[in-house]
Design a protein around this motif. Sequence first.
Motif, PDB file in Angstrom:
ATOM      1  N   LEU A  93       0.813  -1.260   0.149  1.00  0.00           N
ATOM      2  CA  LEU A  93      -0.058  -0.046  -0.160  1.00  0.00           C
ATOM      3  C   LEU A  93       0.803   1.331   0.009  1.00  0.00           C
ATOM      4  O   LEU A  93       0.494   2.247  -0.693  1.00  0.00           O
ATOM      5  N   PHE A  94       2.110   1.206   0.677  1.00  0.00           N
ATOM      6  CA  PHE A  94       2.949   2.212   0.866  1.00  0.00           C
ATOM      7  C   PHE A  94       3.599   2.737  -0.635  1.00  0.00           C
ATOM      8  O   PHE A  94       3.461   3.734  -1.135  1.00  0.00           O
ATOM      9  N   PHE A  95       3.885   1.525  -1.491  1.00  0.00           N
ATOM     10  CA  PHE A  95       4.286   1.916  -2.837  1.00  0.00           C
ATOM     11  C   PHE A  95       3.216   2.110  -3.782  1.00  0.00           C
ATOM     12  O   PHE A  95       3.335   2.768  -4.811  1.00  0.00           O
ATOM     13  N   ASN A  96       1.913   1.521  -3.488  1.00  0.00           N
ATOM     14  CA  ASN A  96       0.862   1.920  -4.478  1.00  0.00           C
ATOM     15  C   ASN A  96       0.730   3.734  -4.263  1.00  0.00           C
ATOM     16  O   ASN A  96       0.481   4.302  -5.285  1.00  0.00           O
ATOM     17  N   LEU A  97       0.678   3.986  -2.927  1.00  0.00           N
ATOM     18  CA  LEU A  97       0.630   5.709  -3.015  1.00  0.00           C
ATOM     19  C   LEU A  97       1.627   6.278  -3.533  1.00  0.00           C
ATOM     20  O   LEU A  97       1.753   7.221  -4.180  1.00  0.00           O
ATOM     21  N   GLU A 147      -6.553   9.484  -8.347  1.00  0.00           N
ATOM     22  CA  GLU A 147      -5.780   8.371  -7.787  1.00  0.00           C
ATOM     23  C   GLU A 147      -5.038   8.468  -6.487  1.00  0.00           C
ATOM     24  O   GLU A 147      -5.058   7.482  -5.612  1.00  0.00           O
ATOM     25  N   VAL A 148      -4.376   9.431  -6.394  1.00  0.00           N
ATOM     26  CA  VAL A 148      -3.581   9.924  -5.091  1.00  0.00           C
ATOM     27  C   VAL A 148      -4.623   9.764  -3.741  1.00  0.00           C
ATOM     28  O   VAL A 148      -4.442   9.180  -2.687  1.00  0.00           O
ATOM     29  N   GLU A 149      -5.796  10.353  -4.119  1.00  0.00           N
ATOM     30  CA  GLU A 149      -6.749  10.508  -3.013  1.00  0.00           C
ATOM     31  C   GLU A 149      -7.252   9.044  -2.503  1.00  0.00           C
ATOM     32  O   GLU A 149      -7.469   8.793  -1.422  1.00  0.00           O
ATOM     33  N   ASP A 150      -7.393   8.345  -3.636  1.00  0.00           N
ATOM     34  CA  ASP A 150      -8.050   7.025  -3.300  1.00  0.00           C
ATOM     35  C   ASP A 150      -7.046   5.980  -2.678  1.00  0.00           C
ATOM     36  O   ASP A 150      -7.176   5.422  -1.830  1.00  0.00           O
ATOM     37  N   ARG A 151      -5.575   6.154  -3.179  1.00  0.00           N
ATOM     38  CA  ARG A 151      -4.515   5.371  -2.468  1.00  0.00           C
ATOM     39  C   ARG A 151      -4.267   5.846  -1.139  1.00  0.00           C
ATOM     40  O   ARG A 151      -4.070   4.971  -0.205  1.00  0.00           O
ATOM     41  N   MET A 152      -4.422   7.072  -0.833  1.00  0.00           N
ATOM     42  CA  MET A 152      -4.213   7.764   0.225  1.00  0.00           C
ATOM     43  C   MET A 152      -5.060   7.243   1.439  1.00  0.00           C
ATOM     44  O   MET A 152      -4.901   6.668   2.584  1.00  0.00           O
ATOM     45  N   GLN A 153      -6.479   7.295   0.947  1.00  0.00           N
ATOM     46  CA  GLN A 153      -7.563   6.975   1.998  1.00  0.00           C
ATOM     47  C   GLN A 153      -7.473   5.235   2.252  1.00  0.00           C
ATOM     48  O   GLN A 153      -7.756   5.036   3.526  1.00  0.00           O
ATOM     49  N   THR A 154      -7.140   4.404   1.394  1.00  0.00           N
ATOM     50  CA  THR A 154      -6.549   3.118   1.563  1.00  0.00           C
ATOM     51  C   THR A 154      -5.576   2.926   2.525  1.00  0.00           C
ATOM     52  O   THR A 154      -5.725   2.173   3.532  1.00  0.00           O
ATOM     53  N   LEU A 155      -4.438   3.774   2.462  1.00  0.00           N
ATOM     54  CA  LEU A 155      -3.483   3.571   3.302  1.00  0.00           C
ATOM     55  C   LEU A 155      -3.751   3.813   4.681  1.00  0.00           C
ATOM     56  O   LEU A 155      -3.113   3.525   5.744  1.00  0.00           O
ATOM     57  N   ARG A 156      -4.464   5.227   4.787  1.00  0.00           N
ATOM     58  CA  ARG A 156      -4.759   5.675   6.044  1.00  0.00           C
ATOM     59  C   ARG A 156      -5.656   4.854   6.738  1.00  0.00           C
ATOM     60  O   ARG A 156      -5.262   4.568   8.210  1.00  0.00           O
ATOM     61  N   SER A 157      -6.714   3.977   6.106  1.00  0.00           N
ATOM     62  CA  SER A 157      -7.325   2.943   6.853  1.00  0.00           C
ATOM     63  C   SER A 157      -6.576   1.887   7.285  1.00  0.00           C
ATOM     64  O   SER A 157      -6.801   1.461   8.494  1.00  0.00           O
ATOM     65  N   ARG A 172      10.450   5.689 -14.897  1.00  0.00           N
ATOM     66  CA  ARG A 172      10.248   6.035 -13.564  1.00  0.00           C
ATOM     67  C   ARG A 172       9.222   5.165 -12.936  1.00  0.00           C
ATOM     68  O   ARG A 172       9.463   4.652 -11.709  1.00  0.00           O
ATOM     69  N   ARG A 173       8.121   4.774 -13.657  1.00  0.00           N
ATOM     70  CA  ARG A 173       7.123   3.925 -12.996  1.00  0.00           C
ATOM     71  C   ARG A 173       7.951   2.445 -12.731  1.00  0.00           C
ATOM     72  O   ARG A 173       7.654   1.785 -11.809  1.00  0.00           O
ATOM     73  N   ASN A 174       8.433   2.093 -13.935  1.00  0.00           N
ATOM     74  CA  ASN A 174       9.187   0.647 -13.250  1.00  0.00           C
ATOM     75  C   ASN A 174      10.281   0.927 -12.343  1.00  0.00           C
ATOM     76  O   ASN A 174      10.368  -0.107 -11.529  1.00  0.00           O
ATOM     77  N   TYR A 175      10.781   1.848 -12.072  1.00  0.00           N
ATOM     78  CA  TYR A 175      11.861   1.923 -10.907  1.00  0.00           C
ATOM     79  C   TYR A 175      11.158   1.734  -9.651  1.00  0.00           C
ATOM     80  O   TYR A 175      11.477   1.033  -8.706  1.00  0.00           O
ATOM     81  N   ILE A 176       9.880   2.473  -9.459  1.00  0.00           N
ATOM     82  CA  ILE A 176       9.032   2.358  -8.273  1.00  0.00           C
ATOM     83  C   ILE A 176       8.295   1.122  -8.044  1.00  0.00           C
ATOM     84  O   ILE A 176       8.252   0.441  -7.076  1.00  0.00           O
ATOM     85  N   SER A 177       8.124   0.381  -9.306  1.00  0.00           N
ATOM     86  CA  SER A 177       7.655  -1.065  -9.363  1.00  0.00           C
ATOM     87  C   SER A 177       8.747  -2.108  -8.865  1.00  0.00           C
ATOM     88  O   SER A 177       8.267  -2.925  -8.283  1.00  0.00           O
ATOM     89  N   ALA A 178       9.843  -1.680  -9.310  1.00  0.00           N
ATOM     90  CA  ALA A 178      10.988  -2.644  -8.858  1.00  0.00           C
ATOM     91  C   ALA A 178      11.246  -2.607  -7.282  1.00  0.00           C
ATOM     92  O   ALA A 178      11.520  -3.378  -6.595  1.00  0.00           O
ATOM     93  N   LEU A 179      11.236  -1.307  -6.876  1.00  0.00           N
ATOM     94  CA  LEU A 179      11.186  -1.124  -5.387  1.00  0.00           C
ATOM     95  C   LEU A 179      10.185  -1.927  -4.566  1.00  0.00           C
ATOM     96  O   LEU A 179      10.275  -2.627  -3.633  1.00  0.00           O
ATOM     97  N   GLN A 180       9.067  -1.754  -5.233  1.00  0.00           N
ATOM     98  CA  GLN A 180       7.781  -2.535  -4.372  1.00  0.00           C
ATOM     99  C   GLN A 180       7.939  -3.805  -4.649  1.00  0.00           C
ATOM    100  O   GLN A 180       7.644  -4.611  -3.489  1.00  0.00           O
ATOM    101  N   THR A 181       8.350  -4.484  -5.588  1.00  0.00           N
ATOM    102  CA  THR A 181       8.527  -5.980  -5.746  1.00  0.00           C
ATOM    103  C   THR A 181       9.822  -6.392  -4.739  1.00  0.00           C
ATOM    104  O   THR A 181       9.535  -7.419  -3.998  1.00  0.00           O
ATOM    105  N   TYR A 182      10.633  -5.646  -4.574  1.00  0.00           N
ATOM    106  CA  TYR A 182      11.842  -5.779  -3.630  1.00  0.00           C
ATOM    107  C   TYR A 182      11.376  -5.925  -2.275  1.00  0.00           C
ATOM    108  O   TYR A 182      11.338  -6.946  -1.600  1.00  0.00           O
ATOM    109  N   TRP A 183      10.533  -4.996  -1.737  1.00  0.00           N
ATOM    110  CA  TRP A 183      10.343  -5.214  -0.520  1.00  0.00           C
ATOM    111  C   TRP A 183       8.788  -6.054  -0.222  1.00  0.00           C
ATOM    112  O   TRP A 183       9.114  -6.716   1.152  1.00  0.00           O
ATOM    113  N   SER A 184       8.303  -6.066  -1.030  1.00  0.00           N
ATOM    114  CA  SER A 184       7.445  -7.241  -0.967  1.00  0.00           C
ATOM    115  C   SER A 184       8.029  -8.716  -0.881  1.00  0.00           C
ATOM    116  O   SER A 184       7.507  -9.463  -0.054  1.00  0.00           O
TER     117      SER A 184
END
Length: 492
Positions: free
Chosen positions: A191-195, A253-263, A454-466
């Motif tokens: 959820l962190f990297f989704n936001l 999209e930011v508002e939706d992802r932010m609400q999910t992470l807050r919850s 740029r998106r692929n870099y964020i996605s690679a970080l997300q996969t690493y931490w997952s």
Amino acid sequence: MKRHRTLLPIACLLWLLHANTATAQQETLTLTLSQAIEMAQENSPEAKAARHTYRASYWNYRFFRANYLPSVTLSSAPALNRQINKITQPDGTTQFIKQNQLSTDLTLKINQNVWFTGGSLFVQTGSQRIDEFESHATAYNTQPIMVGYEQALFGYNSLKWDRRIEPLRYREARKAYAEALELVASQASTLFFNLATAQTNLDIASSNYASADTLYRYAEGRYNIGTITENEMLQLEINKLTEETNMMNAHIEVEDRMQTLRSFLGINREVILRVLPQDSIPRFEIPLQEALQMAVENSPDPDTYRRRQLESRSALASAKANAGLKADLYVQFGLSQTAERLGDSYRDPMNQQYASITLSLPILDWGRGKGRIRVAKSNVDLVDTQAEQGIKDFELNVCKMVRQFNLQAYRVEVAARTDRTAERRYEVARRLYILGKSTILDLNASITEKDTARRNYISALQTYWSLYYGLRSMTGYDFEQRCPIPEALPEI
């Protein structure tokens, strides 16, 4: 038509300005990944559910342990009897006699279960008093000490099977709680990297819009002097309008992802979250065999399969016991006396013995007992097969995740280099276009490559931490620090 094309960007800018102003008035909370995980493990609904589940398992285990400890019981059952009852006389005749009496008693009993036989040993003392109101007579019956034993012969010994199953179940619960916390960390990182992805998309859209607006205004001058074609001018206008749309979609999209992470983090107030993904990642490799060994030792899955196998064999033992000969043994001996006064009832007590055995053998049950045994045997084979396949799948999954993780750090490094190179290429393509040495197609291609990188870099970080937290949950081991994950059980 030209007026509408002018008003649309102004309306979009006013909407974005209003959104940014409202955002600036709200509280902003900036989080790193480690901070988000710490909050999730403390406040997320999943973490709270894991704590409640563990507490229930703990008290179930305490209940199991109590079955093997002595129990002390004080009991009393006073009764008032004022009615006409059918009483058998000494000569064998029966008469209806009016009774008016009060019966009181008090018994203190110590009971100890014997797990290896399934029986129960008890010691008790007690006294009874009867008051006859019609004759004004009082009688006492005391048992200073009574020792007894009861045992189900050829029966199902639940104490013996529970002694094998329940400790395994509790160990499974402890491992499951540790695994649940690491799974919460893995979900929090997702959820962190989704936001983070949504914020990156917003940053990309905002930057692209500013660049497209600048290029469009610059191209208007060139178009007026005839150095670029109308087709190229229209393409730049389409680029600008597309980035305006992308910017509005990115805000949503930011508002939706932010609400999910807050919850998920358990934040109940309206706060603006900003996440800061770290560019640096720990670089280490996980030995495959060591990961398999740690997974077998620390994961709850092997214990789960072993518990299910024991439970299936317990059910088979119960089916066999219920289908054959049943015998219940009860033995007690001690001292007893009766008198009209309480003190006299403790003098010269008499020996008292009692023994009984109850037998039951099914002669004709139309195959019900045999059928239950066959079903239980079939279930044993089924559970064994499922356990064997489950362990194989579990080990294959560990191997798969280890291999992916050992490659993912290199993928993150490649994605970071690609991101930096695509950014430089975009800057070069933009300057060449402004100088008139490149086409709009080359510029659009560089923009697409920059955004994708740029998106692929964020996605690679997300996969690493997952993968990182997924392996921690499966192995219960911190391979970065080379130590087991500390056990942090909740307060009971």
